[in-house]
Scaffold this active site. Structure first.
Site, PDB file in Angstrom:
ATOM      1  N   HIS A  43      33.107 -50.941  19.355  1.00 60.21           N
ATOM      2  CA  HIS A  43      32.241 -49.796  19.068  1.00 60.21           C
ATOM      3  C   HIS A  43      31.749 -49.929  17.632  1.00 60.21           C
ATOM      4  O   HIS A  43      32.520 -49.769  16.685  1.00 60.21           O
ATOM      5  CB  HIS A  43      33.023 -48.495  19.254  1.00 60.21           C
ATOM      6  CG  HIS A  43      32.199 -47.259  19.060  1.00 60.21           C
ATOM      7  ND1 HIS A  43      32.714 -45.995  19.275  1.00 60.21           N
ATOM      8  CD2 HIS A  43      30.917 -47.070  18.672  1.00 60.21           C
ATOM      9  CE1 HIS A  43      31.770 -45.096  19.041  1.00 60.21           C
ATOM     10  NE2 HIS A  43      30.673 -45.730  18.663  1.00 60.21           N
ATOM     11  N   GLU A  70      29.696 -50.862  22.431  1.00 57.12           N
ATOM     12  CA  GLU A  70      29.581 -49.405  22.459  1.00 57.12           C
ATOM     13  C   GLU A  70      28.797 -48.969  21.228  1.00 57.12           C
ATOM     14  O   GLU A  70      29.058 -49.449  20.116  1.00 57.12           O
ATOM     15  CB  GLU A  70      30.963 -48.754  22.447  1.00 57.12           C
ATOM     16  CG  GLU A  70      31.785 -49.033  23.691  1.00 57.12           C
ATOM     17  CD  GLU A  70      33.129 -48.333  23.667  1.00 57.12           C
ATOM     18  OE1 GLU A  70      33.749 -48.210  24.732  1.00 57.12           O
ATOM     19  OE2 GLU A  70      33.569 -47.913  22.574  1.00 57.12           O
ATOM     20  N   HIS A 191      39.130 -44.354  28.097  1.00 55.30           N
ATOM     21  CA  HIS A 191      39.462 -43.399  27.040  1.00 55.30           C
ATOM     22  C   HIS A 191      40.838 -42.786  27.306  1.00 55.30           C
ATOM     23  O   HIS A 191      41.046 -42.072  28.276  1.00 55.30           O
ATOM     24  CB  HIS A 191      38.444 -42.281  26.862  1.00 55.30           C
ATOM     25  CG  HIS A 191      38.521 -41.655  25.487  1.00 55.30           C
ATOM     26  ND1 HIS A 191      38.048 -42.282  24.353  1.00 55.30           N
ATOM     27  CD2 HIS A 191      39.063 -40.498  25.067  1.00 55.30           C
ATOM     28  CE1 HIS A 191      38.271 -41.533  23.297  1.00 55.30           C
ATOM     29  NE2 HIS A 191      38.899 -40.448  23.697  1.00 55.30           N
TER      30      HIS A 191
END
Length: 240
Positions: A43, A70, A191
């Protein structure tokens, strides 16, 4: 077959704690792949709190599986993606003050702009995934943007304290998987997943890939990254 994308952000978190050069997320990606990772996820946040531009550029050259970038759907990040050309991007919400991503992106509030984002990225042969909650309206909107994938947010399921709550949230995820598949979307999830709670999500219908990071890196501190990845693959099969 269900695959595992290993998120190596928190290797960079350790490095950035001292603003030094180690540990190197690029080296971590190599070890994760040796351990059986089917993909590498990073990310690149707007505030660059862990992964840096340099990391993404080198990973694009060194990752042998696939690279999932991400990022927030901002002009800066779109330009970076178009330059680096990851194997696919997962578009996520960002708040500067959050410790980690707190929920799925709201597809409805910026739908027209999101359609344009998907069009630009996929015109460059970069498939797009939306990180969203398992809500039918959000899933439908994601499909309507023309994206190829969604990643269902599993945070609420992972954080549930009561078994009854976990089962209810798992049912919502299951229904979300089924609905997304009926719309032609490919489905990933992630997540908050851990060695202890991953198996139920791994069993959901039409699930393609789980993106997991913190729990693997935490385990790797104790047993090494290759073993931590191998153990997660076992946990996904209910064999741990």
């Amino acid at each position: 077959m269900l695959t595992l994308g290993v998120n190596i952000d928190h290797v960079a978190t350790i490095r950035q704690a001292r603003r030094t050069v180690e540990p190197d997320p690029v080296a971590a990606a190599v070890l994760a792949e040796i351990g059986g990772a089917d993909g590498i996820t990073v990310h690149l946040r707007e505030d660059r709190r862990h992964i840096q531009d340099r990391d993404v550029r080198i990973l694009r050259q060194t990752v042998r599986t696939h690279l999932n970038l991400e990022m927030a759907p901002t002009e800066e990040m779109i330009a970076i993606a178009l330059d680096i050309k990851p194997d696919y991007v997962t578009l996520v919400p960002e708040k500067r003050q959050e410790v980690t991503t707190e929920g799925g992106i709201d597809m409805l509030g910026n739908f027209d702009r999101f359609c344009r984002v998907v069009e630009r990225l996929q015109a460059a042969n970069i498939p797009v995934s939306w990180f969203i909650d398992a809500d039918f309206a959000q899933i439908q909107a994601a499909a309507n943007t023309g994206a190829k994938f969604i990643e269902l947010h599993t945070g609420q399921y992972a954080e549930a304290q009561q078994e009854s709550d976990r089962q209810a949230l798992l049912t919502i995820l299951k229904e979300g998987c089924e609905y997304a598949s009926s719309l032609g979307l490919r489905v990933n999830a992630g997540h908050g997943l851990t060695y202890g709670n991953v198996y139920a999500v791994a069993c959901l219908p039409n699930m393609e890939e789980l993106n997991i990071g913190h729990t693997i890196i935490s385990r790797a501190v104790l047993v090494g990254l290759e073993r931590a990845v191998r153990e997660m693959k076992l946990a996904m099969r209910g064999q741990l």
